[in-house]
Design a protein around this motif. Structure first.
Motif, PDB file in Angstrom:
ATOM      1  N   GLY A  44     -11.630   9.514 -20.561  1.00  0.00           N
ATOM      2  CA  GLY A  44     -10.779   8.490 -19.963  1.00  0.00           C
ATOM      3  C   GLY A  44      -9.347   8.543 -20.423  1.00  0.00           C
ATOM      4  N   GLU A  45      -8.969   9.640 -21.072  1.00  0.00           N
ATOM      5  CA  GLU A  45      -7.589   9.682 -21.565  1.00  0.00           C
ATOM      6  C   GLU A  45      -6.617  10.005 -20.449  1.00  0.00           C
ATOM      7  N   ALA A  46      -6.821  11.164 -19.850  1.00  0.00           N
ATOM      8  CA  ALA A  46      -5.855  11.578 -18.834  1.00  0.00           C
ATOM      9  C   ALA A  46      -6.236  10.979 -17.499  1.00  0.00           C
ATOM     10  N   VAL A  47      -5.232  10.468 -16.816  1.00  0.00           N
ATOM     11  CA  VAL A  47      -5.489   9.951 -15.480  1.00  0.00           C
ATOM     12  C   VAL A  47      -5.687  11.142 -14.577  1.00  0.00           C
ATOM     13  N   ARG A  48      -6.636  11.036 -13.702  1.00  0.00           N
ATOM     14  CA  ARG A  48      -6.952  12.158 -12.836  1.00  0.00           C
ATOM     15  C   ARG A  48      -5.765  12.425 -11.922  1.00  0.00           C
ATOM     16  N   TRP A  94      -8.661  29.986 -16.691  1.00  0.00           N
ATOM     17  CA  TRP A  94      -8.654  28.815 -15.822  1.00  0.00           C
ATOM     18  C   TRP A  94      -9.835  27.906 -16.142  1.00  0.00           C
ATOM     19  N   ALA A  95     -10.993  28.538 -16.376  1.00  0.00           N
ATOM     20  CA  ALA A  95     -12.201  27.749 -16.651  1.00  0.00           C
ATOM     21  C   ALA A  95     -12.039  26.951 -17.933  1.00  0.00           C
ATOM     22  N   GLU A  96     -11.453  27.592 -18.950  1.00  0.00           N
ATOM     23  CA  GLU A  96     -11.277  26.868 -20.223  1.00  0.00           C
ATOM     24  C   GLU A  96     -10.362  25.676 -20.014  1.00  0.00           C
ATOM     25  N   ARG A  97      -9.253  25.921 -19.303  1.00  0.00           N
ATOM     26  CA  ARG A  97      -8.312  24.819 -19.071  1.00  0.00           C
ATOM     27  C   ARG A  97      -8.989  23.689 -18.315  1.00  0.00           C
ATOM     28  N   ARG A  98      -9.760  24.076 -17.307  1.00  0.00           N
ATOM     29  CA  ARG A  98     -10.393  23.062 -16.469  1.00  0.00           C
ATOM     30  C   ARG A  98     -11.438  22.266 -17.253  1.00  0.00           C
ATOM     31  N   GLU A 153      -9.665  19.762 -19.225  1.00  0.00           N
ATOM     32  CA  GLU A 153      -9.218  18.673 -18.351  1.00  0.00           C
ATOM     33  C   GLU A 153     -10.354  17.716 -18.038  1.00  0.00           C
ATOM     34  N   LEU A 154     -11.520  18.294 -17.723  1.00  0.00           N
ATOM     35  CA  LEU A 154     -12.655  17.451 -17.350  1.00  0.00           C
ATOM     36  C   LEU A 154     -13.119  16.617 -18.519  1.00  0.00           C
ATOM     37  N   GLU A 155     -13.066  17.217 -19.694  1.00  0.00           N
ATOM     38  CA  GLU A 155     -13.480  16.443 -20.870  1.00  0.00           C
ATOM     39  C   GLU A 155     -12.536  15.281 -21.087  1.00  0.00           C
ATOM     40  N   ARG A 156     -11.274  15.553 -20.862  1.00  0.00           N
ATOM     41  CA  ARG A 156     -10.281  14.475 -21.044  1.00  0.00           C
ATOM     42  C   ARG A 156     -10.553  13.351 -20.060  1.00  0.00           C
TER      43      ARG A 156
END
Lengths: 451, 151
Positions: A380-384, A366-370, A373-376
């Protein structure tokens, strides 16, 4: 013959005691020699190896101890690199950085906190130069067997301190000869968000204060009360060091909100010029060397200009990009120590904390995925994506059997039941009818039948 | 003292702090700012927050706020203050000899006790354990009576 035997045995018995006494004395002697050979020492704790041993003074020669000693010393040396840097290049210490400037002196077993210093690592430098520290350092080296040439890396000579103080005075001088509100500018230019709300206030109060202090003569005269003498402030002061800058600033804000204009400049002094207040104190406590910084407000300091020492410039300095002098010193030490201790470097790499986190730790996936996500998001790539309002963390309630997920499902079920119950209660209330018993019904029916 | 710690009163705030605390223990105190035991616990938390800051984050959740009631029910919080520990959005349990392993009920006797508990949780979590043993001796663990569902 029995008698003869008896007499022999008696004779033996008579001689035996002598023999036994001889052996007993022998054994006593043996014990003594043993004791002389192996002195049974009390267990003591080796700070370097972090273990208890009863080897006494021999312990410092054991190879494990030598390895851990070199680790220990190199770690502490690294922590002192900051202090050494500031010894060569003194810089002003802003109060919110003071809490980052502390370190623990392993020889004296004491925490060096930057309490009264207006220069970075001033307390640290003074501690390293103090006689007490040198004494503790030497005792440590005697007890743990370090080589004598390493002593210098852990202390600061008096010459160095004198040079440092001159540089500090020069720095203060430059600051004073610069714009009067330079301290305000320093605070304003810092990108610390904690200080930003106070900036406007600080600048205006500062002018007020500088005028009032202007009217006062030099350091020996009485200066106006510079801070509130109530317990709030004392707790605020201690709060700086215990709770960090956030506490410090938030304790100031209510003061500012509540106080009136007249006392506000004294308050501002507490808020802004904590360092200069402390420098006043120090001026009283220290000897003549610090006299140049005594007059409290930096804008008014009557400093003596010192001529810049040309020898320092010739050797190259930070601005010219020359390597710092302690690098050459420590390189020599390191080169010297590595062949002596062999595979210490590799050993320390292994024994140090591995940078890679344990992949088996809780919630690793989960931590790796998160993190991804946070880096993305940062890029500014992924919309929150809006958090699912029904998201709940992985929680295991008190349960006797089954897995955690089951307890979660139970919770969801209960939630749904609760929801249903709520919707049902909204239906119109049940019509209340009087109770008619069977007999009454029967009698009623019977009457009809009979009648 | 508790102005030093982040105080949360909305579900999405709690959600985001749980989701954003990565590789650090998250300590969530559920309680009221007006309760005396909560205040004592808050005092200890705020003093210790900096000391454990490298491996733990501390936050306070107001149990009176409506938005947070779903969490109050989810975590079965009936006595305050209740402290729940998370690591990487997973709930960490601690066996301290009491009936409820899922949270810590009550306050700590000393700041060092709190630090020891958080350290035990961190060490267990780094090893992959979801439940750890409490390092404190029983006399320093607050006792309480749990209210069961059917009682």
């Amino acid at each position: 013959m029995p008698l003869g035997e008896q007499s022999e045995s008696i004779g033996n018995r008579i001689t035996n005691p002598k023999v036994t006494s001889k052996t007993s004395t022998n054994s006593k002697e043996n014990e003594n020699t043993n004791k002389n050979k192996k002195k049974k020492n009390e267990f003591e704790f080796c700070k370097v190896c972090k273990l208890n041993h009863n080897q006494g003074l021999r312990h410092k020669y054991f190879p494990n101890h030598i390895k851990s000693l070199s680790n220990f010393l190199s770690r502490f040396r690294n922590k002192l690199t900051d202090v050494r840097f500031f010894l060569i290049n003194p810089k002003f210490l802003s109060p919110h950085l003071a809490s980052q400037n502390r370190f623990w002196c392993v020889f004296c077993d004491v925490d060096i906190v930057e309490l009264h210093s207006s220069f970075a690592c001033a307390d640290g430098i003074r501690h390293l130069a103090s006689a007490e520290h040198v004494k503790n350092l030497k005792h440590f080296f005697w007890k743990n067997g370090g080589s004598v040439d390493q002593l210098d890396t852990f202390m600061v000579s008096d010459d160095d301190v004198a040079k440092w103080e001159k540089k500090c005075a020069a720095l203060q001088n430059e600051a004073a000869s610069g714009s009067g509100g330079c301290h305000g500018a320093v605070i304003g230019s810092s990108s610390d968000i904690h200080n930003q709300p106070n900036n406007g206030n600080i600048d205006s109060f500062e002018n007020v204060y500088s005028h009032s202090v202007n009217s006062y003569p030099s350091s020996n005269s009485v200066l106006p009360l510079q801070f509130y003498t109530n317990e709030n402030q004392i707790s605020g002061l201690s709060g700086v060091h215990n709770a960090g800058q956030l506490g410090y600033n938030t304790s100031v804000v209510p003061f500012e909100a509540s106080c009136s204009g007249e006392t506000s400049f004294a308050l501002q002094d507490f808020a802004v010029d904590k360092k200069s207040h402390f420098s006043t104190n120090k001026g009283v406590l220290d000897n003549g060397r610090m006299l140049s910084r005594e007059s409290s407000h930096h804008g008014l300091q009557m400093l003596t200009q010192i001529s810049s020492v040309s020898a320092e410039n010739a050797g190259g300095n930070v601005h010219s990009g020359a390597p710092p002098p302690w690098f050459e010193a420590t390189e020599g030490v390191q080169i010297h120590s590595i062949p002596v201790l062999g595979g210490v470097a590799s050993h320390s790499n292994v024994s140090g904390k591995s940078k890679k986190l344990n992949p088996k730790r809780v919630g690793a996936a989960w931590a790796e995925r998160r993190k991804i996500e946070l880096e993305r998001e940062k890029r500014g790539e992924a919309v929150r994506n809006e958090c699912d309002p029904t998201w709940l963390p992985n929680f295991g309630r008190v349960w006797q059997s089954g897995t955690r997920r089951e307890s979660r499902r139970e919770f969801e079920k209960e939630k749904r039941k609760l929801f249903n119950v709520e919707t049902q209660s909204e239906t119109p209330p049940v019509k209340i009818q009087p109770y008619v018993s069977k007999r009454m019904r029967m009698e009623g029916g019977g009457d009809l039948a009979n009648g | 003292m508790s102005y030093l710690l982040t105080s949360l009163s909305k579900k999405h705030e709690v959600d985001s702090i749980i989701r954003d605390t990565i590789d650090k223990v998250l300590v969530l105190r559920f309680g009221r700012a007006s309760d005396s035991v909560c205040l004592q616990l808050d005092q200890i938390l705020s003093k210790a927050a900096r000391d454990v800051s490298k491996f733990a984050t501390v936050a306070l959740v107001d149990v009176d706020s409506e938005d947070v009631q779903v969490y109050v029910k989810y975590f079965d919080i009936s006595l305050i203050p209740s402290t729940v520990f998370f690591f990487n959005a997973h709930h960490m349990k601690m066996d301290s000899g009491t009936a409820d392993h899922t949270k810590w009920i009550g306050t700590f006797h000393r700041k060092q006790d709190f630090i020891d508990v958080v350290e035990a949780i961190f060490r267990g979590a780094m090893k992959g354990k979801l439940i750890v043993n409490c390092p404190l001796p029983p006399e320093r663990i607050p006792k309480y009576q749990l209210l069961y569902k059917d009682v």
